[in-house]
Design an enzyme around this catalytic site. Structure first.
Site, PDB file in Angstrom:
ATOM      1  N   THR A   5      16.672  -1.120  -3.512  1.00 48.20           N
ATOM      2  CA  THR A   5      15.562  -1.899  -4.063  1.00 48.20           C
ATOM      3  C   THR A   5      14.218  -1.329  -3.617  1.00 48.20           C
ATOM      4  O   THR A   5      13.213  -1.572  -4.247  1.00 48.20           O
ATOM      5  CB  THR A   5      15.642  -3.362  -3.598  1.00 48.20           C
ATOM      6  OG1 THR A   5      15.752  -3.368  -2.179  1.00 48.20           O
ATOM      7  CG2 THR A   5      16.832  -4.068  -4.184  1.00 48.20           C
ATOM      8  N   ARG A  27      15.687   5.847   0.964  1.00 50.25           N
ATOM      9  CA  ARG A  27      15.259   5.984   2.364  1.00 50.25           C
ATOM     10  C   ARG A  27      16.346   6.663   3.171  1.00 50.25           C
ATOM     11  O   ARG A  27      17.499   6.248   3.129  1.00 50.25           O
ATOM     12  CB  ARG A  27      15.002   4.613   2.981  1.00 50.25           C
ATOM     13  CG  ARG A  27      13.694   4.041   2.565  1.00 50.25           C
ATOM     14  CD  ARG A  27      13.423   2.761   3.302  1.00 50.25           C
ATOM     15  NE  ARG A  27      12.413   2.020   2.591  1.00 50.25           N
ATOM     16  CZ  ARG A  27      12.145   0.754   2.806  1.00 50.25           C
ATOM     17  NH1 ARG A  27      12.794   0.085   3.726  1.00 50.25           N
ATOM     18  NH2 ARG A  27      11.216   0.162   2.110  1.00 50.25           N
ATOM     19  N   SER A  33       8.551   2.247   4.837  1.00 52.78           N
ATOM     20  CA  SER A  33       8.044   0.933   5.222  1.00 52.78           C
ATOM     21  C   SER A  33       7.952   0.760   6.730  1.00 52.78           C
ATOM     22  O   SER A  33       7.258   1.503   7.400  1.00 52.78           O
ATOM     23  CB  SER A  33       8.921  -0.140   4.581  1.00 52.78           C
ATOM     24  OG  SER A  33       8.342  -1.402   4.774  1.00 52.78           O
ATOM     25  N   HIS A  34       8.714  -0.181   7.259  1.00 51.22           N
ATOM     26  CA  HIS A  34       8.620  -0.553   8.665  1.00 51.22           C
ATOM     27  C   HIS A  34       9.561   0.274   9.541  1.00 51.22           C
ATOM     28  O   HIS A  34       9.619   0.057  10.741  1.00 51.22           O
ATOM     29  CB  HIS A  34       8.979  -2.031   8.799  1.00 51.22           C
ATOM     30  CG  HIS A  34      10.263  -2.352   8.082  1.00 51.22           C
ATOM     31  ND1 HIS A  34      10.328  -2.410   6.703  1.00 51.22           N
ATOM     32  CD2 HIS A  34      11.511  -2.559   8.524  1.00 51.22           C
ATOM     33  CE1 HIS A  34      11.581  -2.670   6.340  1.00 51.22           C
ATOM     34  NE2 HIS A  34      12.319  -2.758   7.425  1.00 51.22           N
ATOM     35  N   LYS A  45       9.618   6.199  -3.394  1.00 52.64           N
ATOM     36  CA  LYS A  45       9.947   5.214  -4.423  1.00 52.64           C
ATOM     37  C   LYS A  45       9.026   5.378  -5.615  1.00 52.64           C
ATOM     38  O   LYS A  45       7.888   5.844  -5.488  1.00 52.64           O
ATOM     39  CB  LYS A  45       9.915   3.814  -3.822  1.00 52.64           C
ATOM     40  CG  LYS A  45       8.739   2.973  -4.104  1.00 52.64           C
ATOM     41  CD  LYS A  45       8.965   1.597  -3.497  1.00 52.64           C
ATOM     42  CE  LYS A  45       7.642   0.859  -3.497  1.00 52.64           C
ATOM     43  NZ  LYS A  45       7.712  -0.516  -3.110  1.00 52.64           N
ATOM     44  N   ASP A  59       2.600  -3.423   8.690  1.00 58.34           N
ATOM     45  CA  ASP A  59       3.693  -2.475   8.951  1.00 58.34           C
ATOM     46  C   ASP A  59       3.328  -1.055   8.536  1.00 58.34           C
ATOM     47  O   ASP A  59       2.189  -0.766   8.175  1.00 58.34           O
ATOM     48  CB  ASP A  59       4.977  -2.926   8.254  1.00 58.34           C
ATOM     49  CG  ASP A  59       4.912  -2.761   6.751  1.00 58.34           C
ATOM     50  OD1 ASP A  59       3.805  -2.873   6.194  1.00 58.34           O
ATOM     51  OD2 ASP A  59       5.961  -2.505   6.118  1.00 58.34           O
ATOM     52  N   ASP A 117       3.639   0.871   5.922  1.00 62.88           N
ATOM     53  CA  ASP A 117       2.970   1.157   4.650  1.00 62.88           C
ATOM     54  C   ASP A 117       2.015   0.046   4.212  1.00 62.88           C
ATOM     55  O   ASP A 117       1.511   0.073   3.086  1.00 62.88           O
ATOM     56  CB  ASP A 117       4.011   1.428   3.549  1.00 62.88           C
ATOM     57  CG  ASP A 117       4.908   0.233   3.301  1.00 62.88           C
ATOM     58  OD1 ASP A 117       5.121  -0.558   4.238  1.00 62.88           O
ATOM     59  OD2 ASP A 117       5.388   0.073   2.169  1.00 62.88           O
ATOM     60  N   ASP A 138       2.339  -3.273   3.624  1.00 60.21           N
ATOM     61  CA  ASP A 138       2.618  -4.395   2.728  1.00 60.21           C
ATOM     62  C   ASP A 138       3.068  -5.658   3.462  1.00 60.21           C
ATOM     63  O   ASP A 138       3.111  -6.729   2.867  1.00 60.21           O
ATOM     64  CB  ASP A 138       3.613  -4.005   1.618  1.00 60.21           C
ATOM     65  CG  ASP A 138       4.920  -3.478   2.154  1.00 60.21           C
ATOM     66  OD1 ASP A 138       5.075  -3.368   3.391  1.00 60.21           O
ATOM     67  OD2 ASP A 138       5.801  -3.156   1.325  1.00 60.21           O
ATOM     68  N   ARG A 139       3.410  -5.554   4.742  1.00 60.78           N
ATOM     69  CA  ARG A 139       3.811  -6.757   5.480  1.00 60.78           C
ATOM     70  C   ARG A 139       2.671  -7.282   6.330  1.00 60.78           C
ATOM     71  O   ARG A 139       1.736  -6.545   6.651  1.00 60.78           O
ATOM     72  CB  ARG A 139       4.986  -6.431   6.407  1.00 60.78           C
ATOM     73  CG  ARG A 139       6.229  -6.048   5.672  1.00 60.78           C
ATOM     74  CD  ARG A 139       7.390  -5.884   6.634  1.00 60.78           C
ATOM     75  NE  ARG A 139       8.615  -5.648   5.879  1.00 60.78           N
ATOM     76  CZ  ARG A 139       9.828  -5.718   6.386  1.00 60.78           C
ATOM     77  NH1 ARG A 139       9.980  -5.999   7.669  1.00 60.78           N
ATOM     78  NH2 ARG A 139      10.877  -5.494   5.629  1.00 60.78           N
ATOM     79  N   THR A 198      16.355 -11.481  -2.539  1.00 62.64           N
ATOM     80  CA  THR A 198      15.509 -10.721  -1.616  1.00 62.64           C
ATOM     81  C   THR A 198      15.007  -9.435  -2.271  1.00 62.64           C
ATOM     82  O   THR A 198      15.752  -8.788  -3.007  1.00 62.64           O
ATOM     83  CB  THR A 198      16.340 -10.386  -0.364  1.00 62.64           C
ATOM     84  OG1 THR A 198      16.693 -11.612   0.269  1.00 62.64           O
ATOM     85  CG2 THR A 198      15.567  -9.522   0.604  1.00 62.64           C
ATOM     86  N   LYS A 218       3.832  -6.591  -2.219  1.00 62.53           N
ATOM     87  CA  LYS A 218       3.313  -7.498  -1.211  1.00 62.53           C
ATOM     88  C   LYS A 218       2.148  -6.802  -0.512  1.00 62.53           C
ATOM     89  O   LYS A 218       2.007  -5.583  -0.590  1.00 62.53           O
ATOM     90  CB  LYS A 218       4.390  -7.951  -0.252  1.00 62.53           C
ATOM     91  CG  LYS A 218       5.114  -6.848   0.465  1.00 62.53           C
ATOM     92  CD  LYS A 218       6.343  -7.420   1.162  1.00 62.53           C
ATOM     93  CE  LYS A 218       7.208  -6.317   1.701  1.00 62.53           C
ATOM     94  NZ  LYS A 218       8.603  -6.466   1.289  1.00 62.53           N
ATOM     95  N   ARG A 248      21.797 -10.321   8.792  1.00 67.27           N
ATOM     96  CA  ARG A 248      20.711 -11.274   8.974  1.00 67.27           C
ATOM     97  C   ARG A 248      21.273 -12.680   8.807  1.00 67.27           C
ATOM     98  O   ARG A 248      21.971 -12.958   7.825  1.00 67.27           O
ATOM     99  CB  ARG A 248      19.610 -11.056   7.951  1.00 67.27           C
ATOM    100  CG  ARG A 248      19.067  -9.628   7.930  1.00 67.27           C
ATOM    101  CD  ARG A 248      17.691  -9.594   7.280  1.00 67.27           C
ATOM    102  NE  ARG A 248      17.259  -8.255   6.932  1.00 67.27           N
ATOM    103  CZ  ARG A 248      16.818  -7.342   7.811  1.00 67.27           C
ATOM    104  NH1 ARG A 248      16.784  -7.619   9.098  1.00 67.27           N
ATOM    105  NH2 ARG A 248      16.417  -6.147   7.383  1.00 67.27           N
TER     106      ARG A 248
HETATM  107  C1  G1P Z   1      13.962  -6.293   4.036  1.00 63.14           C
HETATM  108  C2  G1P Z   1      13.506  -7.732   3.935  1.00 63.14           C
HETATM  109  C3  G1P Z   1      13.170  -8.046   2.502  1.00 63.14           C
HETATM  110  C4  G1P Z   1      12.125  -7.048   1.993  1.00 63.14           C
HETATM  111  C5  G1P Z   1      12.620  -5.627   2.204  1.00 63.14           C
HETATM  112  C6  G1P Z   1      11.563  -4.597   1.848  1.00 63.14           C
HETATM  113  O1  G1P Z   1      15.117  -6.114   3.246  1.00 63.14           O
HETATM  114  O2  G1P Z   1      14.471  -8.633   4.422  1.00 63.14           O
HETATM  115  O3  G1P Z   1      12.693  -9.365   2.431  1.00 63.14           O
HETATM  116  O4  G1P Z   1      11.870  -7.252   0.638  1.00 63.14           O
HETATM  117  O5  G1P Z   1      12.965  -5.443   3.568  1.00 63.14           O
HETATM  118  O6  G1P Z   1      10.427  -4.715   2.654  1.00 63.14           O
HETATM  119  P1  G1P Z   1      16.594  -6.160   3.846  1.00 63.14           P
HETATM  120  O7  G1P Z   1      16.635  -5.156   4.967  1.00 63.14           O
HETATM  121  O8  G1P Z   1      16.791  -7.557   4.378  1.00 63.14           O
HETATM  122  O9  G1P Z   1      17.483  -5.838   2.691  1.00 63.14           O
HETATM  123 ZN    ZN Z   2       6.477  -2.141   4.158  1.00 63.79          ZN
END
Ligand code: G1P
Ligand code: ZN
Length: 550
Positions: free
Chosen positions: A18, A22, A117-118, A130, A284, A286, A288-289, A351, A383, A503
Site C-alpha cells: 500500500t 520498500r 517513511s518512518h 512509490k 517522521d 517523510d 506525513d506523520r 488501514t 497525510k 499490532r
Molecule cells: C502503518 C500504519 C498505517 C499507515 C502505514 C503507512 O501500516 O499502521 O496506519 O497507513 O503505516 O504510513 P502497517 O505497518 O500497520 O501496515
Molecule cells: Zn511517513
C-alpha cells in the site's frame, strides 16, 4: 543524447504494498533493481490509454541514503521514456505531503516519491519508492497491480547516457528533450499552509510567550518547520530541533511516537514542569506523520483527529464546516462521536491512506486520520504532519487553553475512547501467521462468551466495500467487539521490513472521562489480558511485553 535499452531480468515477486515498494538499501542497489521498478511504473503509464503524449512528473524524496543517486537514475530514465518535464525538489528533497501539493498545483501527470517513511535509513537501513497519480495521492490498487504485472514481464529498461543534473541549483535544466525544473521544496507547501490557517493568530500566540518545540528527527520536515514555524510564525531560532535532514537520520528511527521521539518526550516531560514548553510535536522520515504533546501530556492520535474535527471551523480553510470524516478501522471511534454531533457521515476504511483518496476526490470527506499518527484533509491526498501541527496551533491560538485542557474539555463533552496500540515487532512470520490463524479458528465459538467482565458480541475479519468505486478489500484485520462497545483488533503490519509485526489495538469507551485519570494502560488492563489469552500471545511468541506501546 544516446538512449540505451538494457536487457534485464523481470522481478518475480516484488509486489508493491500500500505504501509502494520498500526494501533494504542493499536490495535497491542491486544491478537493475530500482531501474526495473521505475520502468514498470513507466510501462504501466504507457499502457494506460488515457495517458497524454507529453507526460510530466514530480520527483523528490525524504533525503535518506541513496535518495540522490536514485533521483539521477529516475531522471535519466524519464528522459529516455519520453517525459516532457520533471519537477524536482532542490537537493532531491520533497516531503510526502509537499510532493502531493506540488503534483496538484502544477497538474503533473503523477509523481514518484522516494521514502521508506518512518523506517530507519543509512546504508544498512531502508529505501522505498512509490508512485502517486495526478490527484496527488498514492496509486490505487488497479495501478499498483498494473505496475506489478509490468515488473513481471519487462525485458529491458530505457535510460539515456548523460552526466548528472545539477539538482542543487534552482531553475530549469535540460536533459535531452526533457526539462528538469528544480524547485524550492518548501515554498508551494508553505503557501498552501498560509491559505488554510490563521497565521496572524498563531504569530500572536507565539509573540505572547507560548513556547513550542518541534522535533524534525533529522528527517525531511526540518527545512519546512524552520521556514514555517521560525521564519513565518516568529518562533525563536532553536524551536526546531534535529532540523538538518541527514541520510541516516542521525542514526535514529524517524518515527514520531513515545519510544522513538524520546528527545522531544524528555523535553516535554521535564521533571521541572515549568521548564517544559507549552506544545511539542514531531514528524517522521517523510513528513506525513505527526505526534502532538502538551506539557507533561500525550495526545492520542485518535483523539487528535476527533479534536481537530470538533474545532475545525476555527481554521479559516475549514470555516465552512466539514463534508465528512473518515478514519481507518483500527482508529478509535472518538471521531465518530464528533461526526454524530455535527450530523455528518463518518467512514470506516481499511488501514492505509489510499482508501481516503476516493472519498476526498468524491467530496464525501474533508478530514481523515489513522491511529498511527496520521492526520490529513482534502488540501492534499497524503497525510500531513506539519499541517496537523499548524491545526493544533490554530486551535490553541483561538481557544486560549493548554493542550491538556483542550483534550479534557473534549472528553468531558463527548466521553473518552480510552485507546492504546501494542506492537510486537520482528516476530518470525510463521509464528505471526499461525497466531492470526488460531484467532480466526476461534470465531465460531466466541460470540456470546463471557471473558472477565466483558462479553464478546462479534468477531470478524474486516472487509470494506469502497462507496465510490465499489472495489472490495478483504482480510483487513481481526475484530473482537464487546457488548459495551469496547474492542480488540489484531492486525499484521504491511510496512515492516523485518519478519512480521503484530499490532494489537485496544479500545474501551468511558462515558465518565474523569474516572481513569489519564492512564490508558491501567484502564485497558482487563482488555490487554483478554487479548493475550485469546491469542495465546506469550506461549506463541515468547514475548513478555510489546516492543512499542502507543
Ligand atoms: C502503518 C500504519 C498505517 C499507515 C502505514 C503507512 O501500516 O499502521 O496506519 O497507513 O503505516 O504510513 P502497517 O505497518 O500497520 O501496515
Ligand atoms: Zn511517513
Amino acid at each position: 543524447m544516446k538512449t540505451n535499452v538494457i536487457d534485464t531480468t523481470p522481478f518475480d515477486d516484488q509486489k508493491p504494498g500500500t505504501s509502494g515498494l520498500r526494501k533494504k538499501v542493499e536490495v535497491f542497489r542491486q544491478a537493475a533493481y530500482l531501474e526495473n521498478f521505475v520502468q514498470a511504473i513507466f510501462d504501466s503509464i504507457r499502457d494506460n490509454a488515457d495517458a497524454p503524449e507529453n507526460r510530466s512528473l514530480v520527483l523528490g524524496g525524504d533525503g535518506r541514503y541513496y535518495n540522490r543517486e536514485a533521483i539521477q537514475i529516475i531522471l535519466r530514465m524519464a528522459a529516455a521514456n519520453g517525459f516532457s518535464k520533471v519537477w524536482v525538489g532542490q537537493g532531491g528533497i520533497l516531503s510526502t505531503p509537499a510532493a502531493s501539493c506540488v503534483i496538484r498545483k502544477y497538474q503533473s501527470f503523477g509523481g514518484i516519491i522516494l521514502s521508506a517513511s518512518h523506517n530507519p535509513g543509512g546504508p544498512d537501513g531502508d529505501f522505498g519508492i512509490k508512485y502517486n497519480t495526478g490527484n496527488g495521492g498514492p496509486a490505487p490498487e488497479g495501478i499498483t497491480d498494473a505496475i506489478f504485472a509490468c515488473s513481471r514481464s519487462l525485458k529491458s529498461y530505457r535510460i539515456v547516457e548523460a552526466p548528472d543534473v545539477d539538482i542543487d541549483s534552482l531553475g530549469s535544466h535540460a536533459l535531452g528533450e526533457m526539462r528538469v525544473e528544480v524547485i524550492d521544496p518548501v515554498a508551494d507547501y508553505a503557501e498552501l499552509m498560509e491559505s488554510l490557517f490563521d497565521f496572524d493568530a498563531i504569530r500572536g500566540l507565539i509573540a505572547g510567550g507560548f513556547r513550542l518545540c518541534f522535533d524534525a528527527m533529522h528527517a525531511v520536515t526540518g527545512p519546512y518547520a524552520r521556514e514555517i514555524l521560525e521564519q513565518r510564525l516568529g518562533a525563536p531560532a532553536g524551536t526546531v530541533i534535529n532540523g538538518v535532514p541527514l541520510p541516516d537520520f542521525g542514526d535514529g528511527h524517524p518515527d514520531p511516537n513515545l519510544t522513538y521521539a524520546h528527545e522531544l518526550v524528555d523535553i516535554m516531560f521535564n521533571a521541572d514542569a515549568q521548564a517544559a514548553p507549552d506544545f511539542g510535536a514531531a514528524s517522521d522520515g517523510d513528513g506525513d506523520r505527526n505526534m502532538v504533546l502538551g506539557r507533561h501530556f500525550f495526545v492520542n492520535p485518535s483523539d487528535s483527529l476527533a479534536i481537530i474535527a470538533a474545532n475545525a471551523t476555527l481554521a479559516p480553510g475549514y470555516s465552512d464546516g466539514l463534508a465528512g470524516i473518515a478514519r481507518s478501522m483500527p482508529t478509535s471511534a472518538a471521531a465518530d462521536r464528533v461526526a454524530d454531533k455535527l450530523g455528518i457521515p463518518c467512514y470506516e476504511t481499511p488501514t492505509g491512506w489510499k482508501f481516503f483518496g476516493n472519498l476526498m476526490d468524491a467530496g464525501k470527506v474533508t478530514l481523515c486520520g489513522e491511529e498511527s499518527f496520521g492526520t490529513g484533509s482534502s488540501h492534499v491526498r497524503e497525510k500531513d504532519g506539519l499541517w496537523a501541527v499548524l491545526f493544533w496551533l490554530n486551535i490553541l491560538a483561538q481557544r486560549h487553553l493548554s493542550v491538556e485542557d483542550v483534550v479534557h474539555s473534549h472528553w468531558a463533552e463527548y466521553g473518552r475512547n480510552v485507546y492504546s496500540r501494542h506492537d510486537y515487532e520482528a516476530l518470525p512470520s510463521d509464528v505471526a501467521n499461525d497466531l492470526m490463524a488460531h484467532l480466526k479458528n476461534r470465531f465460531g465459538e466466541l460470540p456470546g462468551k463471557r471473558l472477565g467482565t466483558y462479553t464478546i458480541l462479534f468477531c470478524d475479519d474486516f472487509s470494506y466495500v469502497d462507496p465510490v468505486d465499489g472495489s472490495i478489500a478483504t482480510g483487513q484485520g481481526l475484530r473482537f467487539g464487546f457488548t459495551d462497545g469496547s474492542r480488540i483488533v489484531f492486525r499484521l503490519s504491511g510496512t515492516g521490513t523485518e519478519g512480521a509485526t503484530l499490532r494489537i489495538y485496544l479500545e474501551a469507551f468511558e462515558p465518565d472521562a474523569a474516572r481513569h485519570g489519564a492512564d490508558a494502560q491501567l484502564a485497558l488492563q482487563p482488555l490487554i489480558e483478554i487479548a493475550h489469552d485469546l491469542s495465546q500471545l506469550q506461549q506463541r511468541t515468547g514475548r513478555l511485553a510489546p516492543t512499542v506501546i502507543t
